[in-house]
Design an enzyme around this catalytic site. Structure first.
Site, mmCIF file in Angstrom:
data_model
loop_
_atom_site.group_PDB
_atom_site.id
_atom_site.type_symbol
_atom_site.label_atom_id
_atom_site.label_comp_id
_atom_site.label_asym_id
_atom_site.label_seq_id
_atom_site.Cartn_x
_atom_site.Cartn_y
_atom_site.Cartn_z
ATOM 1 N N ASP A 245 -7.032 29.009 26.541
ATOM 2 C CA ASP A 245 -6.296 28.201 25.286
ATOM 3 C C ASP A 245 -7.349 27.735 24.599
ATOM 4 O OD1 ASP A 245 -4.426 27.169 23.785
ATOM 5 O OD2 ASP A 245 -4.385 25.459 24.977
ATOM 6 N N HIS A 246 -7.395 28.183 23.243
ATOM 7 C CA HIS A 246 -8.515 27.552 22.275
ATOM 8 C C HIS A 246 -9.960 27.733 22.640
ATOM 9 C CE1 HIS A 246 -5.712 25.471 19.644
ATOM 10 N NE2 HIS A 246 -4.963 25.268 20.475
ATOM 11 N N SER B 101 5.357 20.640 22.140
ATOM 12 C CA SER B 101 6.197 20.125 22.991
ATOM 13 C C SER B 101 7.251 19.162 22.254
ATOM 14 C CB SER B 101 5.328 19.027 23.873
ATOM 15 O OG SER B 101 4.822 19.449 24.840
HETATM 16 ZN ZN ZN Z 1 -3.276 24.410 20.768
#
Ligand code: ZN
Length: 348
Positions: free
Chosen positions: A83-84, A226
């Site tokens: 991620d990232h 979320s």
């Molecule tokens: Zn993100």
């Protein structure tokens, strides 16, 4: 099942018209919660680790824990995703370790804070795609800049400062050949996304739909997704926590996204809230306890419940046995011969 290519997972999701949750992990209990939820709902799944997670747990621990998950749950298609990633070298190191997918977030400079120019983003993402596809590894890029900060990563702000420009998204997809694309439509990382239930003025689903119509073959990714449900916030505050009330991305908006090309949905905050609420409750109600298992077990169960709920809401539930894993070598061949091209000009 061996770890599978994220590209295969997302292509299958596109065929089936559903989204796949990508859940962040830092430790064993979170991985166990995700896998139990996947088993319970029979879902394919993406487990992802950020740079922060790799630093916290050390790469090798995470890699072997996720590998253990793939051995223990052979019936679940599972992709391991970075991620990232903030640089070519970060992505390269993840690929060399055995991740089956990486995100090159070239929307920000290597410091993870300063917005990059479009050309710099193009350049670094293209290099990562070339390196990754030669090895059969999936790449997610990002265009536009998300709001908020999480794990020290992010430009801050509300998420409305650098929305994705659809023309740039098309040019980016054409020039980089990314498999999946994270877009900025007003969402932010962290718990504090919106100060009230979001409407079209702050959450730009129209923009998402416009981008999907121009890029039908590129899998769209919703970050900062979320839902930050009130009941999870309440548990924390009921047992001594101090969260300010906040709003996340409503599930129905994510479902609208999934009907319009969103195939990967990143969820982290909801799981963090569930874990922390469960731990607070045990420590508050039974202050004499000191065995970590006394609070980690309910924490794991609380996270499993959130993940299973999202899997059902995203539509991935029931799809674990739809397909067998395609080998990374076959995926590699598909990139080489062009059959896996997502470039808009190659779209039929
Ligand atoms: Zn993100």
């Amino acid at each position: 099942m061996p770890l599978v290519s994220m590209r295969q997972l997302l292509d299958e999701a596109a065929k089936g018209g559903y989204g796949v949750g990508a859940f962040n992990v830092n430790n064993m209990e979170q991985i166990q919660a995700i896998m139990e939820a996947a088993k319970e709902t029979q879902s394919p799944v993406i487990i992802q680790a950020s740079r922060g997670a790799r630093a916290f747990a050390q790469d090798r621990y995470l890699y072997h824990l996720i590998l253990a998950a793939s051995e223990l749950y052979p019936e679940i298609p599972l992709a391991m995703h970075l991620d990232h990633g903030n640089s070519f070298d970060t992505c390269k190191s993840a690929i060399e370790l055995g991740f089956t997918s990486v995100m090159m977030d070239g929307s920000l400079r290597e410091d993870g804070k300063t917005p990059n120019t479009f050309e710099e983003n193009l350049d670094v993402t293209r290099r990562v795609v070339d390196f990754a596809h030669e090895r059969g590894i999936t790449v997610e890029g990002e265009i536009g800049v998300l709001g908020g900060v999480e794990d020290g990563h992010g430009a801050g702000g509300t998420g409305l400062e650098h929305l994705t420009n659809p023309d740039q998204a098309v040019e980016f997809a054409e020039k980089t050949g990314v498999d999946a694309l994270a877009i900025a439509i007003g969402t932010s990382h962290g718990a504090y996304k919106f100060s009230k239930k979001p409407d079209g003025s702050v959450l730009k689903m129209d923009l998402l739909i416009a981008i999907h119509n121009r890029l039908p073959k590129t899998h769209l990714v919703m970050h900062g997704s979320s839902s930050v449900p009130k009941d999870l916030q309440d548990v924390i505050n009921q047992y001594g926590g101090k969260l300010k009330q906040t709003w996340g991305v409503p599930v129905e908006e994510i479902q609208l996204g999934i009907r319009n090309g969103v195939r990967k949905v990143n969820v982290d905050t909801d799981n963090r809230l569930a874990i922390t609420g469960a731990i607070r409750k045990v420590l508050w109600e039974t202050p004499e306890k000191f065995d970590p298992r006394d609070y980690l077990k309910p924490a794991r169960a609380a996270m499993q419940k959130v993940v299973a709920t999202r899997m059902t809401q995203f539509g991935q539930a029931g799809h674990a046995s739809d397909y067998a894993a395609v080998s990374i070598a076959q995926i590699q061949q598909g990139y080489k011969d062009g059959t896996l091209s997502t470039r808009p000009k190659a779209a039929k």
